[in-house]
Motif scaffolding. Sequence first.
Motif: not given
Length: 353
Positions: A288, A290-291, A339
Amino acid sequence: MKRFIFAALLLSLTFAVQAQRLGAINQTLDLGQVTFNRPVTAEFEMINKSDRDVRIVQARSSCGCTTVDYPQRLISRDEKFMVSVTYDARMLGHFHKSVSLYVDGDDAPVMLVLKGVVVDKVVNYAGDYAYQLGELKADKNNIEFDDVNSGDMPTARIHILNPTDKVAQPTVMHLPDYLKAEVSPSKLAPGQGGVVTFSLDSHALHDYGLTQTNVYLGMNPGERVASNKGIGISAVLLPSFSNLTELDIAQSPKLHLSTTTLDLGAFGNKKKLKGDIFIINEGNTPLEINNLQMFTEGIQLSLGKRRLEPGEITTLKVTAVAKDLRQARSKPRVLMITNDPKRPKETIEIHVE
């Protein structure tokens, strides 16, 4: 009972008003480096904020090495005056001395603090002051707190110089709640240098990834904020994987980038330059992203997918905009937070000419 509560509130308000009779423009003065065995004096600018004339009846210091000089007369309402505190610097190292001023009729004193560091020899900053911040000069106008973990309290410094013929009292404006700034010494004589120390409280950062802000350095308190006084400050908060076992890590996602340095070439007559980066999940569980953030203006991003299954590939399209990059204070970079416990943060450098 209600009468008792009302009386207690009234009494506390009375003490609060009394405690505010004398005010200090700065209750704490930092003298910076002080030469050993040479007494040093600081002057606190005060004001009588009460509705009557007052008299300072007593001054108490935290040690016998500190003396206080204050007006021995009635001080008129709204009158400004000076209180001088002298420290006899006979011990090397940091000092933090307090003075308590008592006014007639008041039980609560006004506290003044004098601090600094006693040294054998004053050592001045030997580098360049390449940046102009209002009337002051500085060795940098940008600070980056990289790889901050929750609970960290990192600090960073900027060296400043007063190049004018006036005494300066530098102040940092528009600080967010996660930042503190301390100027040492508090006042800079003409030609004198100092240090601004920024402290970051990671507990006050609530989002992983990049947090950016601008603060402003004024020559004196009360100055207006202006873009030419700005200092850019960024912080990168990393997610924590401290609770993972070795088995968890073995089964985790694994980030792979085709490159961490994207060379887009020269703008020339072009307004934009474009390039691609391929992202692969070489792990055993979904990856993932995330940012995905930019450290500077002038970079545009387009990501195919934010969640990649094991073995899946996606493309990050990067566009550099010439007119916006010219205004950037730092090198163009892209920040990626994932992640992947071994690579929670990846920074991609963008090279343009």
